[in-house]
Design a protein around this motif. Structure first.
Motif, short mmCIF file in Angstrom:
data_model
loop_
_atom_site.label_atom_id
_atom_site.label_comp_id
_atom_site.label_asym_id
_atom_site.label_seq_id
_atom_site.Cartn_x
_atom_site.Cartn_y
_atom_site.Cartn_z
N GLY A 74 46.07 38.83 37.63
CA GLY A 74 45.38 39.70 38.57
C GLY A 74 46.25 40.79 39.12
N SER A 77 45.74 43.22 42.37
CA SER A 77 44.78 42.70 43.34
C SER A 77 45.37 42.78 44.75
CB SER A 77 44.42 41.25 43.03
OG SER A 77 43.74 41.16 41.79
N ARG A 490 37.06 40.07 44.14
CA ARG A 490 36.46 41.20 43.42
C ARG A 490 37.30 41.53 42.20
NH1 ARG A 490 36.20 47.11 43.32
NH2 ARG A 490 34.01 47.79 43.37
N ARG A 491 36.72 41.36 41.04
CA ARG A 491 37.40 41.71 39.80
C ARG A 491 37.00 43.11 39.38
NH1 ARG A 491 37.62 38.38 34.02
NH2 ARG A 491 39.08 39.84 33.02
N ALA A 492 37.98 43.99 39.31
CA ALA A 492 37.67 45.39 39.02
C ALA A 492 38.49 45.96 37.88
CB ALA A 492 37.88 46.23 40.28
N ASP A 493 39.13 45.08 37.09
CA ASP A 493 39.92 45.61 35.98
C ASP A 493 39.02 46.18 34.88
OD1 ASP A 493 39.02 43.05 35.46
OD2 ASP A 493 40.79 42.43 34.35
N HIS A 498 39.85 48.52 41.75
CA HIS A 498 40.10 48.02 43.09
C HIS A 498 39.78 46.52 43.15
CE1 HIS A 498 41.04 51.67 45.42
NE2 HIS A 498 40.25 52.29 44.57
N SER A 499 40.66 45.72 42.58
CA SER A 499 40.47 44.27 42.64
C SER A 499 40.94 43.75 44.00
CB SER A 499 41.27 43.58 41.53
OG SER A 499 40.75 43.93 40.26
N TRP A 528 38.91 34.29 41.12
CA TRP A 528 39.77 35.44 41.38
C TRP A 528 40.50 35.33 42.73
CZ3 TRP A 528 40.21 38.89 37.36
CH2 TRP A 528 41.03 40.01 37.57
N HIS A 555 40.28 32.06 36.43
CA HIS A 555 40.96 33.29 36.83
C HIS A 555 41.71 33.13 38.16
CE1 HIS A 555 38.96 34.98 33.45
NE2 HIS A 555 37.77 34.87 33.98
#
Length: 727
Positions: A74, A77, A490-493, A498-499, A528, A555
């Protein structure tokens, strides 16, 4: 005369190496091998645990991951909670941690102030650490003279309201109604008003005023509506917008001073708890007569105050404080929410009656949307219903519901029933057979910088997260509930980059024959950089779920499920479940499941019961009881990878090649049955390897130096034998 003499059945372990060999028994076990067990004692015995880690190549290190190892996951993050990151050092620390938390929350559950204080500590909001919860003796402030009567204290509160610019705090007719109230009720009201005056400056200091006025383009923060604040705070979590989230919707997390807010929130809850306990103590000794009181309202620095009589009322309006004396009331519109940023506290105290709390407004029911929103219902069979963000929901604040008794019903869609994002959401139910219904992201659920909890002390409760609600194509038409002790980051990859780390979500149930139903991500689950856990302390419970549930996580997250005792049934009769649940972990995660005692039944398919996949650690432990394990491997994913196993991979040529992946299965007491359910298609059945495990056996495999699976069934805990002897 006949005496009952209790003898321990003493059992010891003779070390046996090699897969599939029987475990012999002998005398010499210690006195900890008892049939019953307290939560604090629910720990794998050291001698037995040494055997486990020896068989999975961990004898020289803790059964966990270092900070350097976790740094691979992550990347980028933000706002990862320290308590979550630290728990990855050793998997055995996780159930100890959840046990200590649940012990504390159940030790004095009516003390909602202390519970809220402890939840803020999980967020590293170490403020107001020296708290006292005795019944109040004075007025707690130096601006009310010692020995002042309740009416004198009330007049001082009204004078301070006039100093704040309120010209007519109370009209004559309303004052006459106030004067007719019993002193016990007056004292309750005045104490809450004082608490609000003390807390409000701290709450306001938690928000940088210029940040909000600049973003919304106003000169006065009172011109910013609750709807606008909610839109800004929730923007990164709304999936339907194709446009980028405003940068401020991420920056707001750093602008929120959670220490200041926790200081104000903790102090407010401490004083309100004292006020309610003082009132409850008074009415336990004296019969209170409400006389002909009907209604009065007045204005203070806290906001508009409404006191309703003992009849049936319909209550709606912009009240900062409502006190209702009784009757089966209907609460409509917005209830127990902050009125504005300058009046950030909304509270309802309902003394009795079968009440309906219903709203169709988002963030409209016991929601701490940039402030405190709380309901304290002291008696009755009540119903709470909202669509989104209510029933103890927090967005940059504290959301709370404390229901003191009755058979209650809680229903919502999402972000409700003990939910938090940047703050604490806490639903406490002190008794009764209750129903909790939701679709998603509710029932002890938390996101970034949040701690969300349901604490249900007693009763035969139903926890239902609709399996047909939030359908996901990624999960093959199943619903992603994220409920019943779940946490989410929040997974944003794959998106805007913006994780965000997740929060800590929990369900703590003190006992009763409970039912837990959901689809994916329920019953001690997380995703996450998050921690989700469920602790059930007793009763014959039933669990139904799908993927990533009952102590599971993917994750770099942690899922933990603990059921202390009772004859429990796990997914018995569930025809749709296929894989990855009940102590399963994937991709740098921990999955933990523990059942303390009872004759339990398990239905286990692919990747279950101590199954690890891709650099994970998982632990399944049934401490004791005569259990039945129904094992079924479902084509086309018919690999074993269950009952203490790990999925193996070829070289990645990355850190993954030397980072351990281990699955552990333990059953340490009772006469157990392992039954394999074979597919009806004979061709498919012929291609499967039969179960290689069973009662009084151990088994293990090692595919490479860092990928291990180990399982052990042994009669370590035997319990008591009663011998009758006649003198």
């Amino acid at each position: 005369m006949r005496n009952s003499i209790w003898f321990l059945v003493l059992v010891t372990l003779i070390a046996v190496t090699g897969a599939g060999e029987s475990i012999a028994q002998d005398a010499g076990a210690d006195e900890s091998r008892l049939a019953g067990v307290s939560r604090s004692e629910l720990v794998v015995p050291g001698e037995l645990w040494d055997r486990v880690i020896l068989n999975v190549g961990h004898e020289d290190r803790a059964f966990g991951y270092t900070s350097d190892e976790m740094a691979h996951f992550g990347v980028g993050s933000e706002h990862i909670l320290r308590n979550i990151e630290m728990l990855f050092r050793n998997i055995t620390d996780v159930p100890r941690f959840t046990g200590r938390m649940s012990d504390g929350l159940l030790s004095n559950p009516q003390n909602f102030a202390e519970s809220s204080f402890e939840l803020y500590r999980l967020l590293d909001a170490y403020s107001a650490r020296v708290m006292s919860y005795e019944l109040p003796t004075g007025w707690d402030v130096d601006w009310i003279p010692e020995g002042a009567t309740v009416d004198e204290a009330f007049d001082i509160v009204l004078d301070r309201a006039m100093d704040d610019g309120i010209t007519y705090p109370i009209w004559d007719d309303d004052r006459a109604e106030w004067d007719s109230l019993p002193d016990e009720v007056k004292r309750l009201v005045v104490r809450v008003l004082i608490a609000a005056e003390i807390a409000t400056p701290w709450l306001l200091e938690a928000y940088r005023e210029s940040f909000y006025t600049d973003y919304f383009g106003v000169s006065d923060i009172d011109r910013i509506t609750g709807e606008q604040l909610y839109e800004l705070g929730t923007w990164p979590w709304q999936d339907e917008s194709p446009d980028p989230s405003p940068r401020e919707s991420f920056e707001i997390l750093s602008e929120f001073d959670i220490n200041y807010f926790a200081t104000g929130s903790n102090e407010f809850m401490r004083m309100v708890y004292g006020a309610i306990e003082e009132y409850r103590s008074a009415i336990s000794e004296t019969q209170i007569n409400f006389g002909g009181f009907e209604y009065c309202e007045f204005y203070t620095s806290m906001g508009k105050i409404g006191i309703f009589g003992a009849g049936v009322d319909t209550i709606e309006g912009d009240y900062s404080l409502v006190v209702d004396l009784g009757g089966s009331d209907d609460y409509n519109g917005t209830t127990a929410v902050p009125i504005s940023m300058n009046q950030p506290i909304g509270v309802v105290i309902d003394l009795s009656g079968n009440d309906d709390y219903v709203t169709d407004r988002i963030a409209g029911l016991a929601c701490g949307n940039h402030g405190i929103g709380a309901i304290f219902d002291l008696a009755g069979d009540d119903e709470y219903e909202c669509e989104e963000s209510g029933i103890a929901s927090a967005w940059f604040g504290t959301g709370m519901v404390v229901d003191y008794g009755g058979n209650d019903r809680y229903e919502s869609n999402r972000w409700s029933q003990g939910h938090a994002y940047a703050g604490v959401g806490m639903l406490v139910d002190l008794g009764g057979d209750d129903y909790y219904g939701c679709i998603e992201h509710s029932q002890g659920h938390a996101m970034t910088l949040g701690c969300g909890a349901i604490i249900d002390v007693a009763g035969n409760d139903i926890y239902y997260a609709d399996p047909r609600g939030n359908v996901s194509e990624l999960y093959e038409g199943r619903t992603c509930n994220f409920a019943q002790g779940a946490a989410y980051g929040r997974r944003a990859d794959f998106g805007d980059g913006h994780s965000l780390g997740g929060g800590i979500g929990m369900v703590v149930d003190g006992g009763g024959d409970d039912s837990y139903t959901g689809s994916c991500y329920v019953q001690g689950a997380s995703y996450w950089w998050a921690l989700g856990f469920i602790e059930d302390r007793g009763g014959d419970d039933e669990y139904f779920c799908e993927q990533y549930s009952i102590g599971s996580a993917p994750h770099f997250a942690i899922g933990c499920a603990v059921d202390l005792e009772g004859d429990d049934r796990y997914n018995i009769g569930n025809e749709t479940i296929e894989r990855q649940y009940q102590a399963h972990a994937r991709d740098g995660a921990f999955g933990i499941f523990i059942d303390g005692s009872g004759n339990d039944e398990y239905y286990l398919t692919n990747l279950c019961a101590g199954s690890s996949d891709l650099n994970c650690l998982s632990l399944f432990w049934d401490r004791m009881g005569d259990d039945i394990y129904y094992g079924r491997r479902i084509p086309p994913r018919s690999e074993a990878y269950s009952f203490g196993d790990c999925r193996t991979y070829g070289p990645f040529n990355t850190f993954r090649d030397t980072m351990a992946s281990v699955g552990v299965f333990l059953d340490t007491g009772g006469l157990d049955v392992y039954e394999e359910i074979m597919p009806e298609d004979e061709e498919t059945a012929d291609g499967l390897v039969r179960l290689r495990f069973g009662d009084d056996k151990d088994w293990w495999h090692r595919e490479c130096p860092y990928q291990w699976g180990y399982g052990l069934d042994i009669d370590w805990f035997e319990g008591f034998v009663v011998v009758e002897e006649e003198e």
